[in-house]
Every structure is written in structure tokens, then in C-alpha cells.
Enzyme design. Structure first.
Site, PDB file in Angstrom:
ATOM      1  N   ARG A   1      46.827  51.936  87.736  1.00 55.49           N
ATOM      2  CA  ARG A   1      45.639  51.823  87.765  1.00 55.49           C
ATOM      3  C   ARG A   1      45.717  50.702  89.131  1.00 55.49           C
ATOM      4  O   ARG A   1      44.580  50.332  88.787  1.00 55.49           O
ATOM      5  CB  ARG A   1      46.562  49.741  87.123  1.00 55.49           C
TER       6      ARG A   1
ATOM      7  N   HIS B   1      45.722  41.225  84.185  1.00 54.73           N
ATOM      8  CA  HIS B   1      46.085  41.964  82.752  1.00 54.73           C
ATOM      9  C   HIS B   1      47.636  41.870  83.223  1.00 54.73           C
ATOM     10  O   HIS B   1      47.900  41.405  81.830  1.00 54.73           O
ATOM     11  CB  HIS B   1      46.075  43.333  82.687  1.00 54.73           C
TER      12      HIS B   1
ATOM     13  N   ARG C   1      52.853  48.748  86.774  1.00 55.37           N
ATOM     14  CA  ARG C   1      52.696  49.296  85.592  1.00 55.37           C
ATOM     15  C   ARG C   1      52.056  50.606  85.764  1.00 55.37           C
ATOM     16  O   ARG C   1      51.162  49.758  85.913  1.00 55.37           O
ATOM     17  CB  ARG C   1      52.827  47.809  84.255  1.00 55.37           C
TER      18      ARG C   1
HETATM   19  C1  SIN Z   1      44.770  49.752  77.664  1.00 55.12           C
HETATM   20  O1  SIN Z   1      44.868  50.161  77.358  1.00 55.12           O
HETATM   21  O2  SIN Z   1      44.141  50.130  78.430  1.00 55.12           O
HETATM   22  C2  SIN Z   1      45.965  48.732  78.300  1.00 55.12           C
HETATM   23  C3  SIN Z   1      47.414  49.673  78.158  1.00 55.12           C
HETATM   24  C4  SIN Z   1      48.212  48.361  79.310  1.00 55.12           C
HETATM   25  O3  SIN Z   1      48.358  47.286  79.307  1.00 55.12           O
HETATM   26  O4  SIN Z   1      49.427  49.189  78.908  1.00 55.12           O
END
Ligand code: SIN
Length: 506
Positions: free
Chosen positions: A277, A331, A366
Site C-alpha cells: 500500500r 487511513h 500494514r
Molecule cells: C480496503 O478495503 O482497501 C481497506 C482494507 C484495509 O484497510 O485493510
């Protein structure tokens, strides 16, 4: 003589009503404890869990491959022992609580098997989900279950303001609940207060994510860890009021295109759109800067039928067609209050679980769909441990909250929050540099000084949230300033690294 009201006590006190708080309450109640769950939320949507889209990762009988993915996504910074705890307890916790107790209707295929989804940086399909609204489908039944449990009393709209401590031990919290008077004393206190989205201008978190637990714990002297690792989701709708476009979309072949209409992720990572990510988030930001915009192209999948909830959100925002403008957005906080494998903090009597805790499983970045799992696993373990300690609530002297000054001007908190968010966005976002971090620290110190002057004489939830946000922001700035190594979500841009990148580009 007026009667002194009885003290408000519980064996185990849980602060917060996301998946981690509910799991801690459930586990403690199952052990026979009297549990109090206080939450400043007034509806499920006030907890980040309710907004979790993708799902919950399970091991599917192959724990080693999950462990490898968690470690790789973290840039090899996750704590392998904590990862073992997460993965080895995953399937049992999900089966016990989510399947057997709550009977969550995870999506199935036509053959009756679970429809395991794939997300970025997962080498296998292993994510249980309900549409792409998994958090809502998990949290609402969980809250109902906890609320109906004979050993658990839930108090909504009740914010914890301070921890009650005595000789280094935590004995409960002071709340802003006027009707019963505060504090609530407890043998074990579990913080499950969620994340820090309100510290940034754009976040996928609810507005109440003000870092409360982290600030209260740190002010009481608890250790914190890894706070520099603030995770930005790469694909949030590119507007001031963002909403998440789940990684599950990329797991089902949605692609990213820049303003020139070109796919670019393969230039940044061999796994392209399914890279970790932090890598995707930085790439999206760079391409936005270079070409004006980035869109998530959902034309390779059956968007409407496979992701009806997200498709509906898009329609509500007037989005038509297959290309959704996206931008990274705060996030998740990978660090938090430092805890062990049972959620125990460095302060006796205090536990922390969920996003406000640092278990070590995420390291610097994460892996997708591990946050609900972490909240569930550590929530259960902390609740069980808190109950098993058998510590009785002890009445000690609690701090007094003063409310001697006139009501705050309405604009006060809003103005300070805007200043705080501007500082975090400018200097402690996706990319940082040492000079910016130092500027942020100085600006945040000034801001905290101004806020402290107000909290000395006024008790208001908004003000305490602001204080908590300032304390947590300062801790993030301090952690970022002390860590000179770029890893995962803590990406340092120095003159040397910029020069090296432009040489490589040539
Ligand atoms: C998402 O659905 O992309 C978020 C999942 C997460 O933050 O683990």
C-alpha cells in the site's frame, strides 16, 4: 447530610466500540467479569470498523504464506513473534466470534464455499468479506450482541477524558458523563479508541478519530511505539470528503491510470497495482503531480454487480463511467500504545487494542485486511487477560476537571483543528523531510500550548479531543524526527534521495 453517590465501578472497563472494543468486552464477559463499555460514539458509523470495506484476512490452513505476506508488506519491519500471534489465532477467532457467535453472512460462491477475495500484497485469495462493506456487516451485529449481554453495560455518547492513575497503576477513566458523575473505576482498563484520521485534512476515518487513547495513555506515562508509520490508502475518491475505493477492486483487476491515460504501476513495483500500500500510495501521488490526475479504471471487472455498495456511493457522488478519480488519503496508524501479545501496556492495569495499540504486527506498513483481524485477536486476548487478572476496582483519588471559564467560542476548536491538519498534511504526510518535521514539531508545540491554556479551566469534549489530537500529533512528529531511516510509511525525501532518483530517471 446529602448522600454520597456510590462509586461507579466495573471489573473490566473498555473504552471504544469498534471491533477491538467489542471483542475485549465479549471475552471479559465470557470469563465472568462485569464489563462496562463506554464509547463517545452515538451510532455504529462513528467507529472506523463500520467503514472497513475489504474484509478480514484468514489463514486458510496456510499460516506460513500469510506470515510471509505480512512481513513483506511491512518491508520486513513487522515483529515476527507478533505476526505469529496474529496468524495462528486468526482462523479460530474468526470461527468462534464471527461465524459461530455472530453468524456473519460472509459472501459465498455458488458452490457454497466462501468467496475469498484478494487484495494488494496478498499472494493468495484469503479475505472473507460481505460485499465491500464488511465492517458494517460485522460491527452492527457485534454491537447488538454486546449490548444485549447480561454482563456488559454499554454507555454511548460518553467520552473518556483522562486515565485515573495512582502510583503508576491505572484504575479507570474520567468521563464527560454528567448524569452519573465520574470517574469509572475498574480492575482492568482496555483502550480501544481507534485511530487518528482527524489529524489530517483528508482521512477515511470518522471525524471522532482524534487519537484519544494514545494521548491519554502517553500523558499517563505509557510507552508508545512506531508512531511515525501513518498509512495512507492509495485509492480514496479525490475530493475533500473522500471515501474509500477498496483494494479489493484492484484485487479483481481494476487498474490505475495517470492523467495521460497510461497505466504506470509496473514502473514502480513488479506487482504493479497489487504492490504494498505505501508503494502504491506514493506512486499515485507522484503521477497526480506529474500528469494532473489518477483514475481507478474499473472497466476490467463487473463493477456494479461485484461491488454494489461502492457503485452506489459513486452514483451518490454523481460519478458515472468506469474511471474514478483517486488520491491517497490518511487511513490507518500502524503504531500506537506499545503492547505485548495480550494487549498489556507498560502501565499496570492498562491494556490497549485495535488501531490505538502497537502490537508490532504492522511494522512500517500494514497489509490489507489485517486491521479487523488484529482488533479481533488482540481484543479477545486483552479482554480475557484483564478478566483473568481478577483485580478488583480500587477507589483512588481522581483528577478533578475544572469548568470555571465561560463556554468556548464555537470557532475555537474548529480553527485549531484546521491549523493542526494543515501542519500534518504539509509536513507529516506521505513524504517527509527532516526540515519539515522540525517545522511541524515547532508549530505543534505552539498549538498545544494554546490549547493547554484552555483545558486548564474548561471541560468540553471538543477541547479534550483537540488536546488529544495535539499530543498525538506531537508524538508522531517526535517519532518521525527520531527515525532517519525511510521504511514503509515513513518515507523521507532528502536532497540526496531526490538527486539519486533524478539520476535514475535519466
Ligand atoms: C480496503 O478495503 O482497501 C481497506 C482494507 C484495509 O484497510 O485493510
Amino acid at each position: 447530610m446529602p448522600e454520597t453517590p456510590p462509586h461507579d465501578t466495573a471489573d473490566v472497563l473498555v473504552v471504544g466500540s469498534g471491533i477491538a472494543g467489542c471483542a475485549a468486552a465479549l471475552a471479559a464477559a465470557r470469563e465472568g467479569s462485569d464489563v462496562r463499555l463506554v464509547t463517545k460514539a452515538t451510532r455504529p458509523a462513528d467507529a472506523s470498523t463500520d467503514r472497513a470495506q475489504g474484509g478480514i484476512s484468514v489463514a486458510r490452513g496456510d499460516p506460513d504464506s500469510v506470515k510471509a505476506d505480512v512481513l513483506a508488506a511491512s518491508d520486513d519491519t513487522a515483529d515476527p513473534t507478533a505476526v505469529d500471534v496474529l496468524v495462528e489465532n486468526a482462523d479460530d477467532a474468526v470461527a468462534d466470534v464471527l461465524l459461530e457467535t455472530l453468524e456473519i453472512p460472509f459472501d459465498e460462491r455458488t458452490d457454497g464455499e466462501f468467496d475469498y477475495a484478494r487484495e494488494a500484497a496478498h499472494s493468495e485469495r484469503r479475505i472473507l468479506h460481505v460485499d465491500a462493506a464488511t465492517g458494517t456487516h460485522v460491527l452492527r451485529p457485534f454491537l447488538n450482541y454486546v449490548d444485549g449481554h447480561e454482563r456488559i453495560e454499554v454507555r454511548q455518547d460518553t467520552a473518556a477524558l483522562e486515565l485515573v492513575t495512582h502510583e503508576g497503576r491505572v484504575h479507570g477513566v474520567l468521563t464527560d458523563e454528567a448524569s452519573t458523575g465520574n470517574p469509572i473505576y475498574a480492575g482492568a482498563t482496555v483502550l480501544a479508541t481507534g485511530g487518528i484520521g482527524a489529524l489530517y485534512g483528508r482521512s477515511t476515518n470518522p471525524d471522532g478519530a482524534t487519537g484519544d487513547g494514545i494521548a491519554m495513555a502517553a500523558l499517563a506515562g505509557a510507552d508508545v511505539a512506531d508512531l511515525e508509520y501513518v498509512q495512507f490508502h492509495p485509492t480514496a475518491f479525490d475530493e475533500d470528503e473522500p471515501f474509500l475505493l477498496s483494494e479489493a477492486l484492484r484485487g479483481e483487476d481494476a487498474v490505475l491510470r495517470n492523467g495521460d491515460g497510461r497505466r504506470f504501476m509496473a514502473e514502480y513495483h513488479p506487482d504493479a497495482e497489487l504492490a504494498p500500500r505505501d508503494v502504491v500510495a506514493r506512486a499515485v501521488e507522484r503521477e497526480r503531480e506529474a500528469t494532473g490526475e489518477v483514475v481507478l479504471d474499473v472497466s476490467p471487472l463487473e463493477f456494479e454487480s461485484a461491488f454494489p455498495t461502492i457503485a452506489e456511493r459513486c452514483r451518490e457522488r454523481g460519478l458515472e463511467g468506469d474511471e474514478i478519480p483517486v488520491a491517497p488519503c490518511e487511513h490507518f496508524l500502524c503504531g500506537g500504545i506499545d503492547v505485548d501479545d495480550r494487549g498489556r501496556t507498560s502501565l499496570e492495569g492498562l491494556y490497549a487494542v485495535g488501531e490505538c495499540a502497537c502490537t508490532g504486527v504492522h511494522g512500517a506498513n500494514r497489509l490489507a485486511s489485517t486491521s479487523l483481524l488484529e482488533g479481533l485477536v488482540w481484543g479477545l486476548r486483552a479482554g480475557e487477560d484483564g478478566a483473568a487478572s481478577g483485580d478488583e476496582p480500587r477507589i483512588v483519588e481522581a483528577p478533578t476537571l475544572r469548568d470555571s471559564d465561560p463556554v468556548l467560542p464555537d470557532r475555537f476548536a474548529a480553527e485549531k483543528f484546521t491549523r493542526l491538519q494543515g501542519t500534518m498534511d504539509d509536513y507529516l504526510g506521505l513524504e517527509r523531510d527532516p526540515e519539515g518535521i522540525a517545522r511541524a514539531s515547532a508549530a505543534l508545540r505552539r498549538l498545544k500550548g494554546e490549547v493547554d491554556a484552555y483545558t486548564r479551566t474548561r471541560t468540553s469534549r471538543k477541547l479534550y479531543e483537540l488536546r488529544n489530537a495535539c499530543v498525538t500529533a506531537l508524538l508522531i512528529a517526535r517519532a518521525a524526527g527520531e527515525n532517519g531511516e525511510s521504511r514503509g510509511c515513513h518515507h523521507l525525501v532528502t536532497d540526496e534521495s531526490t538527486a539519486a532518483e533524478s539520476t535514475a530517471d535519466d
